[in-house]
Design a protein around this motif. Sequence first.
Motif: not given
Length: 84
Positions: A9, A12, A15, A19
């Motif tokens: 988590l 980067k 993510w 997403v």
Amino acid sequence: MNINWTVRLKNKNFWLTIVPALALALQAILKVFGMDFDFGETVNNLLVVVNTVFAVLAILGVVNDPTTAGLSDSERALGYTEPK
């Protein structure tokens, strides 16, 4: 299968891939329920490009090692001949 979610988590790259993957999933789910976006032809072409970029980012997330910086594997992982 153990996953170090704390490290993942904080990464980067995680993510940058999760997403777009979630956006693609949401788009597919909405289409199943008949919720289709009615845009002009230009916007539809733009959506194809965006979806392609999202798919590439999702693929990179699949092969990304979140325990190392960047997209390459660690020296230890490079020495493996089969998964540990």
